[in-house]
Design a protein around this motif. Structure first.
Motif, PDB file in Angstrom:
ATOM      1  N   GLU A 132       0.968  -1.339  -0.058  1.00  0.00           N
ATOM      2  CA  GLU A 132       0.161   0.243  -0.130  1.00  0.00           C
ATOM      3  C   GLU A 132       1.015   1.315   0.077  1.00  0.00           C
ATOM      4  N   ASP A 133       1.955   1.304   0.631  1.00  0.00           N
ATOM      5  CA  ASP A 133       2.956   2.425   0.828  1.00  0.00           C
ATOM      6  C   ASP A 133       3.441   2.759  -0.638  1.00  0.00           C
ATOM      7  N   CYS A 218      -1.675  -3.145   7.827  1.00  0.00           N
ATOM      8  CA  CYS A 218      -3.100  -2.919   8.301  1.00  0.00           C
ATOM      9  C   CYS A 218      -3.849  -2.593   7.330  1.00  0.00           C
ATOM     10  N   ASP A 220      -6.570  -0.875   7.361  1.00  0.00           N
ATOM     11  CA  ASP A 220      -7.029   0.732   7.695  1.00  0.00           C
ATOM     12  C   ASP A 220      -6.256   1.751   7.141  1.00  0.00           C
ATOM     13  N   CYS A 221      -4.876   1.753   7.947  1.00  0.00           N
ATOM     14  CA  CYS A 221      -4.083   2.695   7.707  1.00  0.00           C
ATOM     15  C   CYS A 221      -2.852   2.450   6.573  1.00  0.00           C
ATOM     16  N   GLY A 222      -2.794   1.068   6.122  1.00  0.00           N
ATOM     17  CA  GLY A 222      -1.650   0.752   5.148  1.00  0.00           C
ATOM     18  C   GLY A 222      -0.382   0.411   5.722  1.00  0.00           C
ATOM     19  N   GLU A 223      -0.097   0.742   6.969  1.00  0.00           N
ATOM     20  CA  GLU A 223       1.247   0.608   7.743  1.00  0.00           C
ATOM     21  C   GLU A 223       1.531  -0.749   8.007  1.00  0.00           C
ATOM     22  N   HIS A 305      -5.080  -2.551  15.466  1.00  0.00           N
ATOM     23  CA  HIS A 305      -3.746  -1.768  15.084  1.00  0.00           C
ATOM     24  C   HIS A 305      -3.813  -0.413  15.216  1.00  0.00           C
ATOM     25  N   CYS A 306      -4.824  -0.019  14.431  1.00  0.00           N
ATOM     26  CA  CYS A 306      -4.739   1.745  14.296  1.00  0.00           C
ATOM     27  C   CYS A 306      -6.180   2.183  14.908  1.00  0.00           C
ATOM     28  N   LYS A 307      -6.795   1.528  15.938  1.00  0.00           N
ATOM     29  CA  LYS A 307      -8.051   2.153  16.394  1.00  0.00           C
ATOM     30  C   LYS A 307      -7.818   3.340  17.551  1.00  0.00           C
ATOM     31  N   ARG A 308      -7.272   4.148  16.874  1.00  0.00           N
ATOM     32  CA  ARG A 308      -6.471   5.215  17.857  1.00  0.00           C
ATOM     33  C   ARG A 308      -7.965   6.153  18.494  1.00  0.00           C
TER      34      ARG A 308
END
Length: 458
Positions: A132-133, A218, A220-223, A305-308
């Motif tokens: 994704e990046d 991830c 959602d965020c691609g990281e 992972h990114c549920k901030r």
């Protein structure tokens, strides 16, 4: 790191392209198209001056790109890094129909092939799904690439500046087979590359240094969110430990939860037990898990992972992101990491000291990588020193005490070296070739007259 893996498909290429590529002067690289199962993909062909040993080609490489210049003069840089072996660089003029066609195809399919041709004429084929990046970066740069008006003279000048960079990491590849769009035609002059399987590795002889790895993003965020290392030839638990030590540098630098997966203990299947060793960020005992059990655990990790935005996640970081301290049995791994980082930092410091007198040989992308890498290493230093301090409070043998004390001194030296690297990089960041090319005529004239830029830099 690219998720690149060797494979054995039947591939169709343009025979004229291959013939001309094989007669070009090595080391070189060319862009073209390849057909697999009636689908067309972009291909980057590398022809090198030496044979890359199989233990390095079998783990693939990292592949990245960046742009040099400004809106009036853009040059594309590709970098190929074979892990623990060598790095190769390629510069392309985006104002070229072959380049635009191949890059568009890579984005369209989300896949690309790379051929590594050795002096004996053997071809190792790699296929990679763009992460994704990579997709985001290529898509963001695509308008600049498609609208580039870079002339041949501007391209040659940029290549000359790039090659004079004393901090250039790796070998430069000549760009060949660049002006014939007929090479992209796969309807005629079709040549089939037949796969040849590599001999199996004996069960009692696991790879000495390298293991297959897979990075999981991830959704959602691609990281990157997790990493799996595969010890497929693991006849016993010792091979997992070998993998843990030899791959420590990789999973520590990537810094995402990492597991080592052994071979199935029975017929392959989702309900077959497999040895699983979690090594990062916390070390856990080897466990026996089925694929179903492990996948369930992995899905839970990815889901959080990114549920901030979740209120509970703001109050407390997920367990896998908390700092975990290691037993003294991990001492050899930390020795490998600290000594290796110090050795590489000393080389980088020497390179940057030489660049102070001529910062124009560097580009923004190179300095940004310096900032990212050595800022992260300084953050890691604090973690290392706390780990060593905790070990000093344990009951250690004389040899262990001596090694921990040595690592503390090595870490202090590493901190000083990294701080000087960042200081130098910060002092020259406004004088890179990208900054010079971005100036208009008036700004450039003022910079020269004021002595900020020397005439020899132009």
């Amino acid at each position: 790191m690219s998720n690149v893996y060797p494979l054995l498909p039947r591939l169709i290429v343009n025979s004229q392209f291959i013939d001309d590529f094989l007669t070009a002067e090595a080391p070189c690289c060319a862009l073209g198209l390849v057909e697999e199962r009636k689908q067309t993909f972009g291909v980057l062909a590398l022809r090198l001056e030496r044979v890359i040993p199989e233990e390095y080609t079998r783990t693939g490489f990292s592949f990245g790109h960046s742009l040099y210049g400004n809106a009036d003069c853009v040059v594309v840089h590709f970098g190929f890094h074979f892990y623990h072996y060598a790095t190769f660089n390629l510069l392309l003029n985006p104002n070229n129909p072959v380049v635009r066609t191949v890059l568009n195809k890579m984005l369209e399919t989300g896949n690309y092939f790379i051929f590594a041709v050795d002096p004996k004429g053997s071809v190792t084929a790699f296929r990679s799904e763009l992460g994704e990046d990579d997709l985001i970066e290529l898509k963001n740069n695509l308008p600049l690439i498609q609208n580039a008006k870079t002339t041949d003279a501007q391209y040659r000048k940029t290549v000359a500046l790039f090659e004079r960079n004393p901090n250039l990491s790796g070998q430069m590849l000549h760009w060949v087979c660049r002006d014939n769009v007929d090479y992209l035609d796969l309807s005629q002059h079709r040549l089939e590359l037949n796969p040849v399987a590599q001999p199996d590795t004996p069960k009692n002889s696991p790879p000495e240094d390298l293991f297959e790895s897979s990075l999981i993003p991830c959704e959602d965020c691609g990281e990157w969110a997790a990493q799996l290392l595969f010890a497929d030839d693991s006849a016993d638990e010792n091979v997992l430990e070998v993998c843990a030590q030899h791959m420590a540098r990789q999973y520590c630098e990537i810094n995402v939860p990492t597991w080592i997966i052994g071979e199935p203990l029975g017929p392959p299947g989702f309900d077959t037990k497999t040895r699983v060793l979690k090594v990062w960020p916390n070390r856990e005992p080897i466990q026996l898990k089925t694929a179903n059990e492990f996948n369930e655990e992995l899905e839970e990790l990815l889901a959080r992972h990114c549920k901030r935005g979740d209120e509970t996640s703001q109050d407390q970081a997920p367990e896998d992101q908390q700092i975990q301290w290691h037993p003294i049995s991990m001492l050899p791994t930390f020795t490998f990491m600290v000594d290796g980082m110090l050795e590489e930092s000393m080389v980088q410091l020497d390179n940057l000291r030489q660049a102070v007198a001529k910062p124009y040989v560097l580009d923004d992308a190179t300095l940004n990588r310096v900032f990212d890498l050595y800022d992260k290493q300084l953050d890691d230093q604090r973690y290392f020193l706390e780990q060593f301090s905790r070990w000093q409070q344990d009951r250690l043998s004389a040899a262990q005490t001596q090694e921990v004390n040595r690592l503390i001194k090595q870490s202090a030296t590493l901190k000083e070296v990294n701080e000087e690297i960042l200081q130098i990089a910060n002092s020259i960041k406004h004088e890179t070739i990208d900054q010079i090319l971005a100036m208009d005529e008036m700004e450039l004239a003022i910079a020269v007259l004021s002595g900020k830029i020397k005439p020899t830099m132009l």
